[in-house]
Design a protein around this motif. Sequence first.
Motif, PDB file in Angstrom:
ATOM      1  N   GLU A  37      54.761  58.431  27.251  1.00 17.77           N
ATOM      2  CA  GLU A  37      56.193  57.965  26.748  1.00 17.77           C
ATOM      3  C   GLU A  37      56.877  59.617  26.956  1.00 17.77           C
ATOM      4  O   GLU A  37      56.411  60.396  27.163  1.00 17.77           O
ATOM      5  CB  GLU A  37      56.114  57.873  25.192  1.00 17.77           C
ATOM      6  CG  GLU A  37      55.452  56.447  24.935  1.00 17.77           C
ATOM      7  CD  GLU A  37      55.672  56.231  23.203  1.00 17.77           C
ATOM      8  OE1 GLU A  37      56.337  57.081  22.703  1.00 17.77           O
ATOM      9  OE2 GLU A  37      55.082  55.490  22.799  1.00 17.77           O
ATOM     10  N   GLY A  38      58.326  59.413  27.285  1.00 16.94           N
ATOM     11  CA  GLY A  38      58.979  60.670  27.471  1.00 16.94           C
ATOM     12  C   GLY A  38      59.407  60.796  28.964  1.00 16.94           C
ATOM     13  O   GLY A  38      59.299  60.043  29.709  1.00 16.94           O
ATOM     14  N   GLY A  39      59.665  61.906  29.315  1.00 13.29           N
ATOM     15  CA  GLY A  39      60.008  62.252  30.591  1.00 13.29           C
ATOM     16  C   GLY A  39      58.828  63.167  31.192  1.00 13.29           C
ATOM     17  O   GLY A  39      58.167  63.955  30.749  1.00 13.29           O
ATOM     18  N   TRP A  40      58.970  62.880  32.714  1.00 12.82           N
ATOM     19  CA  TRP A  40      57.969  63.820  33.388  1.00 12.82           C
ATOM     20  C   TRP A  40      58.303  63.622  34.775  1.00 12.82           C
ATOM     21  O   TRP A  40      59.091  62.720  35.393  1.00 12.82           O
ATOM     22  CB  TRP A  40      56.677  63.261  33.433  1.00 12.82           C
ATOM     23  CG  TRP A  40      56.305  61.538  33.937  1.00 12.82           C
ATOM     24  CD1 TRP A  40      56.105  61.338  35.186  1.00 12.82           C
ATOM     25  CD2 TRP A  40      56.181  60.532  33.170  1.00 12.82           C
ATOM     26  NE1 TRP A  40      55.650  60.099  35.301  1.00 12.82           N
ATOM     27  CE2 TRP A  40      56.015  59.494  33.887  1.00 12.82           C
ATOM     28  CE3 TRP A  40      56.370  60.348  31.661  1.00 12.82           C
ATOM     29  CZ2 TRP A  40      55.746  58.203  33.439  1.00 12.82           C
ATOM     30  CZ3 TRP A  40      56.382  59.105  31.158  1.00 12.82           C
ATOM     31  CH2 TRP A  40      56.197  58.227  32.158  1.00 12.82           C
ATOM     32  N   ALA A  41      57.823  64.485  35.572  1.00 15.10           N
ATOM     33  CA  ALA A  41      58.098  64.613  37.084  1.00 15.10           C
ATOM     34  C   ALA A  41      56.729  65.098  37.731  1.00 15.10           C
ATOM     35  O   ALA A  41      56.374  66.341  37.308  1.00 15.10           O
ATOM     36  CB  ALA A  41      59.156  65.471  37.605  1.00 15.10           C
ATOM     37  N   PHE A  42      55.941  64.046  38.325  1.00 13.65           N
ATOM     38  CA  PHE A  42      54.440  64.639  38.687  1.00 13.65           C
ATOM     39  C   PHE A  42      54.684  64.688  40.035  1.00 13.65           C
ATOM     40  O   PHE A  42      55.026  63.981  40.670  1.00 13.65           O
ATOM     41  CB  PHE A  42      53.609  63.552  38.058  1.00 13.65           C
ATOM     42  CG  PHE A  42      53.234  63.344  36.671  1.00 13.65           C
ATOM     43  CD1 PHE A  42      53.045  64.727  36.077  1.00 13.65           C
ATOM     44  CD2 PHE A  42      53.143  62.288  36.059  1.00 13.65           C
ATOM     45  CE1 PHE A  42      53.057  64.581  34.549  1.00 13.65           C
ATOM     46  CE2 PHE A  42      52.931  62.004  34.986  1.00 13.65           C
ATOM     47  CZ  PHE A  42      52.768  63.311  33.987  1.00 13.65           C
ATOM     48  N   ILE A  43      53.876  65.880  40.525  1.00  9.30           N
ATOM     49  CA  ILE A  43      53.332  65.992  41.801  1.00  9.30           C
ATOM     50  C   ILE A  43      52.052  66.397  42.069  1.00  9.30           C
ATOM     51  O   ILE A  43      51.565  67.388  41.411  1.00  9.30           O
ATOM     52  CB  ILE A  43      54.179  67.217  42.647  1.00  9.30           C
ATOM     53  CG1 ILE A  43      55.883  66.729  42.632  1.00  9.30           C
ATOM     54  CG2 ILE A  43      53.784  67.365  44.172  1.00  9.30           C
ATOM     55  CD1 ILE A  43      56.845  67.775  43.088  1.00  9.30           C
ATOM     56  N   ALA A  44      51.393  65.712  42.542  1.00 14.01           N
ATOM     57  CA  ALA A  44      49.684  65.840  42.623  1.00 14.01           C
ATOM     58  C   ALA A  44      49.119  65.639  43.911  1.00 14.01           C
ATOM     59  O   ALA A  44      49.737  64.698  44.806  1.00 14.01           O
ATOM     60  CB  ALA A  44      48.879  65.173  41.433  1.00 14.01           C
ATOM     61  N   THR A  45      47.882  66.085  44.145  1.00 12.82           N
ATOM     62  CA  THR A  45      47.108  65.894  45.317  1.00 12.82           C
ATOM     63  C   THR A  45      45.467  65.836  44.879  1.00 12.82           C
ATOM     64  O   THR A  45      45.281  66.363  43.984  1.00 12.82           O
ATOM     65  CB  THR A  45      47.351  67.162  46.371  1.00 12.82           C
ATOM     66  OG1 THR A  45      46.815  66.627  47.690  1.00 12.82           O
ATOM     67  CG2 THR A  45      46.763  68.407  46.116  1.00 12.82           C
ATOM     68  N   ASP A  46      45.021  64.984  46.042  1.00 13.29           N
ATOM     69  CA  ASP A  46      43.643  64.576  45.862  1.00 13.29           C
ATOM     70  C   ASP A  46      42.935  65.088  47.143  1.00 13.29           C
ATOM     71  O   ASP A  46      41.845  65.191  47.189  1.00 13.29           O
ATOM     72  CB  ASP A  46      43.287  63.258  45.461  1.00 13.29           C
ATOM     73  CG  ASP A  46      43.636  62.480  46.631  1.00 13.29           C
ATOM     74  OD1 ASP A  46      44.381  62.979  47.671  1.00 13.29           O
ATOM     75  OD2 ASP A  46      43.631  61.293  46.675  1.00 13.29           O
TER      76      ASP A  46
END
Length: 146
Positions: A37-46
């Motif tokens: 819930e709420g706000g996010w901006a994800f940037i991820a790497t594997d």
Amino acid sequence: MGGQYPDSDSWIALNVITRAKGNDLAEKMINAQREFEGGWAFIATDGKGVVASRDPQGIRPLFLATIGDPKQPQAHLLSVDPAPFNSLDVDEYREILPSETVSIVDGQALTVDLSPDSEQRSCIFEIVYMMHPDSKYMGQTIYMSR
């Protein structure tokens, strides 16, 4: 605190994503976010690719840029503010849409999920305090929004 206990919302989100069902990072991120819930901006790497995702209401900004020809890009860039793109050789950039998840693998940026909420919002703190005045967000410069 440190050690065994979570000390940030990012730590908690990362753990939920890593434990989510899915065959790759993009699937795990999409499935995990259904619980958020709420706000996010994800940037991820594997280590194999990069996945970027924005919350369904568009509360937090997220941008995708292309260096070089958009059909055969030299590179893709991700940022929560487009201001850094101005100092680079960026031919094209766009806002990642609310609820959009983008997967960048083998030089290709593909939307792998898009299911925005019917109610769109933005975070006033991003506009007032965080973003560069020359940046464009939601079709208007930050300077004009302020």
